[in-house]
Design an enzyme around this catalytic site. Structure first.
Site, mmCIF file in Angstrom:
data_model
loop_
_atom_site.group_PDB
_atom_site.id
_atom_site.type_symbol
_atom_site.label_atom_id
_atom_site.label_comp_id
_atom_site.label_asym_id
_atom_site.label_seq_id
_atom_site.Cartn_x
_atom_site.Cartn_y
_atom_site.Cartn_z
ATOM 1 C CB ILE A 156 -0.966 -0.009 1.200
ATOM 2 C CG1 ILE A 156 -1.932 -1.183 1.100
ATOM 3 C CG2 ILE A 156 -1.747 1.308 1.265
ATOM 4 C CD1 ILE A 156 -2.770 -1.402 2.349
ATOM 5 C CG ASP A 175 8.971 -0.511 5.990
ATOM 6 O OD1 ASP A 175 7.822 -0.591 5.516
ATOM 7 O OD2 ASP A 175 9.512 -1.452 6.621
ATOM 8 C CB THR A 233 -6.023 4.280 5.286
ATOM 9 O OG1 THR A 233 -4.679 4.139 4.807
ATOM 10 C CG2 THR A 233 -6.596 5.607 4.819
ATOM 11 C CB ALA A 234 -2.603 1.658 8.908
ATOM 12 N NE ARG A 235 -4.858 -3.679 11.716
ATOM 13 C CZ ARG A 235 -4.983 -3.958 10.440
ATOM 14 N NH1 ARG A 235 -5.318 -2.999 9.582
ATOM 15 N NH2 ARG A 235 -4.771 -5.187 9.991
ATOM 16 C CG ASP A 259 -11.199 4.053 5.917
ATOM 17 O OD1 ASP A 259 -12.391 4.413 5.865
ATOM 18 O OD2 ASP A 259 -10.779 3.004 5.399
ATOM 19 C CD GLU A 264 -14.342 -0.776 11.728
ATOM 20 O OE1 GLU A 264 -14.978 -1.646 11.089
ATOM 21 O OE2 GLU A 264 -13.217 -0.383 11.385
ATOM 22 C CG HIS A 282 -12.565 -0.207 7.974
ATOM 23 N ND1 HIS A 282 -12.301 -0.976 9.067
ATOM 24 C CD2 HIS A 282 -11.562 -0.473 7.082
ATOM 25 C CE1 HIS A 282 -11.197 -1.685 8.876
ATOM 26 N NE2 HIS A 282 -10.729 -1.385 7.673
ATOM 27 C CB ILE A 283 -14.797 3.254 2.551
ATOM 28 C CG1 ILE A 283 -14.058 4.596 2.627
ATOM 29 C CG2 ILE A 283 -16.140 3.325 3.263
ATOM 30 C CD1 ILE A 283 -14.767 5.738 1.896
ATOM 31 N N GLY A 284 -11.507 1.883 2.899
ATOM 32 C CA GLY A 284 -10.276 1.826 2.115
ATOM 33 C C GLY A 284 -10.269 0.717 1.082
#
Length: 315
Positions: A156, A175, A233-235, A259, A264, A282-284
């Site tokens: 990603i 990273d 958009t990860a956690r 996201d 949820e 959560h639409i990623g």
């Protein structure tokens, strides 16, 4: 006796799915949890007896649930994360766990870029103001020639980097295990975490949490460029929400877009209600293409294990 497959991802229980129909044509019986909802532990306990395979979503899977799944041979995640699966207990129960790597990378990457540009241009803020009857305008920023920080550069993060560079941005990436051979064409540099925090106009997160410790806490926020945007958009566990709220209130953080949530659907907190916060449900990976691609891979992963188990039983 017909073998049964449990299907729990919300994207697959909400509506009929072509890929799942192929399993039925192969003779499997599908067991689905409540349509479009994350199943509770009690629903899982009622659903797992007698299933040999499980296509799993993000729902928490407890040791108790695995103990109730006496015939289960494989859990196939329709995503890359496995932090909702008790891997040690699954191993003790001789349940194989598979995941999909990179199958939804494009969908999540496009959402991350969308949220970056939305936040830079204050699109959601302007939209809400118009709906209130206000003519509110905030000066925005163009993404070209801006520096985008990418934390976590797997499938990603790499896709985000390529799109950002194509839009004219510079990318600085961190990273913990960098692929030094990776160098998307254009302005891409590996940097340490402090440098990414200090140099970026927008930072986007694409890594798992480590020991449930927030990566973006008050310390990290204090090292970010004044007015920078933060995208997650990860956690949810990657971000200290109280620290983010303080930074937004103080004006040091220019915007936050997320996201992902601990629960949820989430409760409407002060953070989510903040005018500089963009929240999506959560639409990623919730695109036609990503759902189909990830589902195909998850099914193939599951069938590979079931075929191996069948061959070892008959040999």
């Amino acid at each position: 006796m017909t073998e049964r497959i449990l299907v729990t991802p919300r994207s697959l229980t909400r509506a009929p799915n072509t890929e799942l129909a192929e399993l039925e044509r192969q003779g499997y019986e599908l067991v689905r949890t409540t349509a479009g909802q994350t199943p509770s532990e009690s629903e899982l306990l009622a659903s797992v007896p007698g299933v040999v395979g499980w296509i799993a979503g993000v729902e928490p899977i407890s040791n108790r649930v695995l103990d109730a799944a006496s015939d289960l041979r494989v859990i196939s995640r329709n995503g890359s994360g496995m932090d909702n699966v008790p891997l040690d207990h699954a191993r003790r129960r001789q349940i194989e766990v598979r995941r999909v790597v990179g199958g939804n990378a494009r969908g999540v990457a496009e959402l991350a870029i969308t949220l970056i540009m939305n936040s830079l241009r204050q699109v959601s803020y302007s939209n809400e103001a118009i709906k209130r009857g206000d003519w509110a305008r905030l000066l925005g920023m163009e993404i070209a020639d801006r520096t985008i920080g990418v934390i976590g550069c797997g499938a990603i993060g790499q896709e985000v980097s390529r799109i950002a560079i194509a839009l004219g941005a510079r990318v600085v990436a961190y990273d913990p295990a960098p692929q030094r051979g990776l160098a998307p064409r254009g302005a891409f540099r590996w940097r340490d975490l402090d440098a990414v925090l200090a140099e970026s106009d927008a930072i986007t997160l694409h890594c798992p949490p480590v020991d449930d410790q927030a990566l973006i806490d008050a310390y990290a926020l204090a090292r970010m460029k004044h007015g920078a945007r933060l995208i997650n958009t990860a956690r949810a566990a990657l971000v200290d929400e109280d620290a983010v709220l303080d930074a937004l209130d103080q004006g040091t953080l220019g915007g936050y877009a997320t996201d992902v949530f601990d629960r949820e659907p989430p409760e409407l907190t002060r953070l989510l209600a903040h005018e500089r916060v963009i929240a999506t449900a959560h639409i990623g990976a919730f695109t036609e293409e990503s759902v189909a691609n990830v589902t195909r891979i998850a099914i193939d992963n599951m069938l590979d294990v079931l075929r191996e188990a069948s061959m070892s039983t008959t040999s």
